[in-house]
Design a protein around this motif. Structure first.
Motif, PDB file in Angstrom:
ATOM      1  N   THR A 225       9.323 -14.952  -1.015  1.00 39.59           N
ATOM      2  CA  THR A 225       9.276 -14.649   0.413  1.00 39.59           C
ATOM      3  C   THR A 225       9.386 -13.150   0.652  1.00 39.59           C
ATOM      4  O   THR A 225       8.693 -12.574   1.500  1.00 39.59           O
ATOM      5  CB  THR A 225      10.404 -15.372   1.155  1.00 39.59           C
ATOM      6  OG1 THR A 225      10.314 -16.772   0.906  1.00 39.59           O
ATOM      7  CG2 THR A 225      10.324 -15.118   2.653  1.00 39.59           C
ATOM      8  N   ARG A 226      10.254 -12.498  -0.108  1.00 36.90           N
ATOM      9  CA  ARG A 226      10.427 -11.053   0.062  1.00 36.90           C
ATOM     10  C   ARG A 226       9.155 -10.299  -0.301  1.00 36.90           C
ATOM     11  O   ARG A 226       8.779  -9.322   0.362  1.00 36.90           O
ATOM     12  CB  ARG A 226      11.617 -10.590  -0.778  1.00 36.90           C
ATOM     13  CG  ARG A 226      12.892 -11.365  -0.442  1.00 36.90           C
ATOM     14  CD  ARG A 226      14.124 -10.766  -1.025  1.00 36.90           C
ATOM     15  NE  ARG A 226      14.298 -10.874  -2.448  1.00 36.90           N
ATOM     16  CZ  ARG A 226      14.994 -11.845  -3.068  1.00 36.90           C
ATOM     17  NH1 ARG A 226      15.507 -12.846  -2.371  1.00 36.90           N
ATOM     18  NH2 ARG A 226      15.168 -11.816  -4.375  1.00 36.90           N
ATOM     19  N   LEU A 227       8.496 -10.746  -1.346  1.00 41.13           N
ATOM     20  CA  LEU A 227       7.227 -10.138  -1.725  1.00 41.13           C
ATOM     21  C   LEU A 227       6.177 -10.318  -0.630  1.00 41.13           C
ATOM     22  O   LEU A 227       5.430  -9.395  -0.292  1.00 41.13           O
ATOM     23  CB  LEU A 227       6.731 -10.743  -3.036  1.00 41.13           C
ATOM     24  CG  LEU A 227       7.553 -10.409  -4.292  1.00 41.13           C
ATOM     25  CD1 LEU A 227       7.161 -11.332  -5.435  1.00 41.13           C
ATOM     26  CD2 LEU A 227       7.370  -8.958  -4.701  1.00 41.13           C
ATOM     27  N   ILE A 228       6.126 -11.518  -0.054  1.00 44.13           N
ATOM     28  CA  ILE A 228       5.158 -11.801   1.007  1.00 44.13           C
ATOM     29  C   ILE A 228       5.427 -10.929   2.227  1.00 44.13           C
ATOM     30  O   ILE A 228       4.498 -10.376   2.843  1.00 44.13           O
ATOM     31  CB  ILE A 228       5.206 -13.297   1.386  1.00 44.13           C
ATOM     32  CG1 ILE A 228       4.639 -14.142   0.238  1.00 44.13           C
ATOM     33  CG2 ILE A 228       4.432 -13.559   2.677  1.00 44.13           C
ATOM     34  CD1 ILE A 228       4.878 -15.628   0.409  1.00 44.13           C
ATOM     35  N   VAL A 229       6.700 -10.782   2.591  1.00 45.41           N
ATOM     36  CA  VAL A 229       7.066  -9.964   3.759  1.00 45.41           C
ATOM     37  C   VAL A 229       6.581  -8.524   3.589  1.00 45.41           C
ATOM     38  O   VAL A 229       5.977  -7.937   4.494  1.00 45.41           O
ATOM     39  CB  VAL A 229       8.594 -10.014   3.979  1.00 45.41           C
ATOM     40  CG1 VAL A 229       9.043  -8.894   4.912  1.00 45.41           C
ATOM     41  CG2 VAL A 229       9.005 -11.363   4.550  1.00 45.41           C
ATOM     42  N   VAL A 230       6.816  -7.947   2.423  1.00 49.42           N
ATOM     43  CA  VAL A 230       6.416  -6.563   2.196  1.00 49.42           C
ATOM     44  C   VAL A 230       4.894  -6.439   2.130  1.00 49.42           C
ATOM     45  O   VAL A 230       4.311  -5.473   2.653  1.00 49.42           O
ATOM     46  CB  VAL A 230       7.071  -6.021   0.908  1.00 49.42           C
ATOM     47  CG1 VAL A 230       6.537  -4.636   0.563  1.00 49.42           C
ATOM     48  CG2 VAL A 230       8.582  -5.965   1.088  1.00 49.42           C
ATOM     49  N   ALA A 231       4.233  -7.411   1.520  1.00 55.19           N
ATOM     50  CA  ALA A 231       2.772  -7.389   1.466  1.00 55.19           C
ATOM     51  C   ALA A 231       2.177  -7.463   2.868  1.00 55.19           C
ATOM     52  O   ALA A 231       1.200  -6.759   3.180  1.00 55.19           O
ATOM     53  CB  ALA A 231       2.253  -8.550   0.614  1.00 55.19           C
ATOM     54  N   MET A 232       2.755  -8.287   3.736  1.00 53.37           N
ATOM     55  CA  MET A 232       2.258  -8.399   5.111  1.00 53.37           C
ATOM     56  C   MET A 232       2.489  -7.096   5.879  1.00 53.37           C
ATOM     57  O   MET A 232       1.630  -6.669   6.654  1.00 53.37           O
ATOM     58  CB  MET A 232       2.934  -9.572   5.819  1.00 53.37           C
ATOM     59  CG  MET A 232       2.529 -10.935   5.278  1.00 53.37           C
ATOM     60  SD  MET A 232       3.379 -12.304   6.106  1.00 53.37           S
ATOM     61  CE  MET A 232       2.686 -12.195   7.759  1.00 53.37           C
ATOM     62  N   ALA A 233       3.635  -6.465   5.660  1.00 51.73           N
ATOM     63  CA  ALA A 233       3.906  -5.187   6.332  1.00 51.73           C
ATOM     64  C   ALA A 233       2.896  -4.130   5.908  1.00 51.73           C
ATOM     65  O   ALA A 233       2.349  -3.395   6.744  1.00 51.73           O
ATOM     66  CB  ALA A 233       5.328  -4.725   6.017  1.00 51.73           C
ATOM     67  N   ALA A 234       2.640  -4.065   4.594  1.00 54.50           N
ATOM     68  CA  ALA A 234       1.697  -3.061   4.091  1.00 54.50           C
ATOM     69  C   ALA A 234       0.275  -3.366   4.549  1.00 54.50           C
ATOM     70  O   ALA A 234      -0.479  -2.456   4.926  1.00 54.50           O
ATOM     71  CB  ALA A 234       1.762  -3.019   2.569  1.00 54.50           C
ATOM     72  N   GLY A 235      -0.091  -4.640   4.527  1.00 55.21           N
ATOM     73  CA  GLY A 235      -1.427  -5.014   4.987  1.00 55.21           C
ATOM     74  C   GLY A 235      -1.640  -4.687   6.454  1.00 55.21           C
ATOM     75  O   GLY A 235      -2.694  -4.171   6.848  1.00 55.21           O
ATOM     76  N   GLY A 236      -0.617  -4.967   7.264  1.00 59.52           N
ATOM     77  CA  GLY A 236      -0.718  -4.635   8.681  1.00 59.52           C
ATOM     78  C   GLY A 236      -0.835  -3.145   8.911  1.00 59.52           C
ATOM     79  O   GLY A 236      -1.629  -2.686   9.744  1.00 59.52           O
ATOM     80  N   ALA A 237      -0.047  -2.353   8.162  1.00 61.53           N
ATOM     81  CA  ALA A 237      -0.106  -0.897   8.310  1.00 61.53           C
ATOM     82  C   ALA A 237      -1.458  -0.343   7.891  1.00 61.53           C
ATOM     83  O   ALA A 237      -1.919   0.672   8.435  1.00 61.53           O
ATOM     84  CB  ALA A 237       1.008  -0.257   7.473  1.00 61.53           C
TER      85      ALA A 237
ATOM     86  N   VAL B 209      -4.413  -2.048   8.139  1.00 63.23           N
ATOM     87  CA  VAL B 209      -5.466  -2.500   9.058  1.00 63.23           C
ATOM     88  C   VAL B 209      -5.267  -1.936  10.464  1.00 63.23           C
ATOM     89  O   VAL B 209      -6.231  -1.568  11.143  1.00 63.23           O
ATOM     90  CB  VAL B 209      -5.493  -4.044   9.098  1.00 63.23           C
ATOM     91  CG1 VAL B 209      -6.466  -4.543  10.161  1.00 63.23           C
ATOM     92  CG2 VAL B 209      -5.874  -4.598   7.726  1.00 63.23           C
ATOM     93  N   TRP B 210      -4.015  -1.860  10.911  1.00 62.65           N
ATOM     94  CA  TRP B 210      -3.725  -1.441  12.286  1.00 62.65           C
ATOM     95  C   TRP B 210      -2.548  -0.456  12.263  1.00 62.65           C
ATOM     96  O   TRP B 210      -1.412  -0.833  12.543  1.00 62.65           O
ATOM     97  CB  TRP B 210      -3.388  -2.658  13.141  1.00 62.65           C
ATOM     98  CG  TRP B 210      -3.449  -2.398  14.619  1.00 62.65           C
ATOM     99  CD1 TRP B 210      -2.424  -1.996  15.420  1.00 62.65           C
ATOM    100  CD2 TRP B 210      -4.587  -2.522  15.473  1.00 62.65           C
ATOM    101  NE1 TRP B 210      -2.843  -1.857  16.721  1.00 62.65           N
ATOM    102  CE2 TRP B 210      -4.187  -2.186  16.786  1.00 62.65           C
ATOM    103  CE3 TRP B 210      -5.922  -2.882  15.267  1.00 62.65           C
ATOM    104  CZ2 TRP B 210      -5.036  -2.201  17.871  1.00 62.65           C
ATOM    105  CZ3 TRP B 210      -6.781  -2.901  16.357  1.00 62.65           C
ATOM    106  CH2 TRP B 210      -6.342  -2.564  17.631  1.00 62.65           C
TER     107      TRP B 210
END
Length: 228
Positions: free
Chosen positions: A167-179, A181-182
Motif C-alpha cells: 500500500t505504501r508503494l502504491i501511495v507514493v507511485a500515485m503521488a509521483a504519477g499525479g505530479a 501528469v498534473w
C-alpha cells in the motif's frame, strides 16, 4: 493441470503459514501468482539478500530521479519494480530452501530503509515535513509493535492490514504519477500531490494500527514461551 493447481495451492499455503494462517484475498492470490511465475525463472539463482538490497537501491534511484533531474514520472516504474523485488526476495528464499532468520532481519531492515526513502520521495514532491514524519512514524510504530509481539511468541503477523508495504508503494507511485501528469496539484482539492498522499498515507497508517492491535490481542501468548 492438476499438478499446476496443486503447486498454486501449496504456494498459498506457504504464504498463509508465514502470515499466521491468514488466507490470501483474491487480489493477494493474483499477486502471488505473478511472484511465483517470476521466482521460477533465472532470478531464482539470485541470493534473496541481494534482492532485498536491490529493492532499496531501486527506491533510492526513484528518489534521485525526483531530487536530481525532477522526473517524477520515472518514480512510478521504479516503485513498481521495488515492489516486485520486495516480493521476490521471500519467494526465492522459500522456493530454494534458503529462508533463514538472518535473511528475515535483512529483509526487515531493507524494508524500513525503503520506507524512509518513500517518505523522502513525498517530501521531494512537495509534502510538508510534519505529514511525512507522521506517515513514516506510524509505519515504524506498526512494524515495531508487530516485531515485539513476534519476539514474545506471536505466530505470523497478527493481522494483514491496509497499511502494509504494498500500500505504501502504491501511495507514493500515485503521488509521483499525479505530479508528473498534473504538476499544479490535485484539481478537486487544490492540494499538492505530495501533501495529498502524505495525508493519505497517514490516514492509512492510523487504520492499519487499529486493525493490528486486535490481532495482537488475539494471537500474542498470555505467558512467555519456554522455561522461565
Amino acid at each position: 493441470m492438476a499438478s499446476e493447481r496443486s503447486d498454486e495451492e501449496d504456494w498459498d499455503e506457504e504464504w498463509s503459514g508465514v502470515h499466521g494462517g491468514v488466507r490470501p484475498s483474491p487480489v493477494v492470490r493474483g499477486w502471488l501468482r505473478v511472484i511465483r511465475m517470476l521466482a521460477s525463472g533465472p532470478i531464482i539463482r539470485v541470493p534473496p539478500d541481494v534482492l532485498s538490497v536491490a529493492g532499496v537501491l531501486v527506491v533510492a534511484g526513484a528518489l534521485a530521479a525526483v531530487v536530481g533531474p525532477g522526473w517524477p514520472a520515472l518514480v512510478v516504474p521504479l516503485v513498481v519494480l521495488a515492489g516486485v523485488l520486495d516480493g521476490l526476495d521471500g519467494a526465492v528464499a522459500l522456493r530454494t530452501g534458503r529462508a533463514r532468520p538472518l535473511g528475515a532481519v535483512v529483509d526487515s531492515v531493507a524494508d524500513r530503509v525503503g520506507d524512509v526513502l518513500l517518505g523522502w520521495i513525498l517530501l521531494a514532491i512537495g509534502a510538508p515535513m510534519p505529514w511525512v514524519l507522521a506517515a513514516v512514524t506510524l509505519v515504524f510504530l506498526l512494524e515495531y509493535a508487530r516485531a515485539r509481539a513476534q519476539a514474545v511468541g506471536m505466530p505470523g503477523v497478527g493481522a494483514v492490514t491496509v497499511a502494509e508495504r504494498p500500500t505504501r508503494l502504491i501511495v507514493v507511485a500515485m503521488a509521483a504519477g499525479g505530479a508528473a501528469v498534473w504538476p499544479a496539484g490535485v484539481p478537486a482539492l487544490g492540494w499538492g500531490w505530495g501533501l495529498t498522499f502524505a495525508v493519505t498515507w497517514t490516514a492509512i497508517g492510523v487504520v492499519g494500527l487499529a486493525q493490528l492491535l486486535p490481532g495482537l490481542r488475539r494471537t500474542v501468548p498470555p505467558t512467555f514461551p519456554g522455561p522461565r
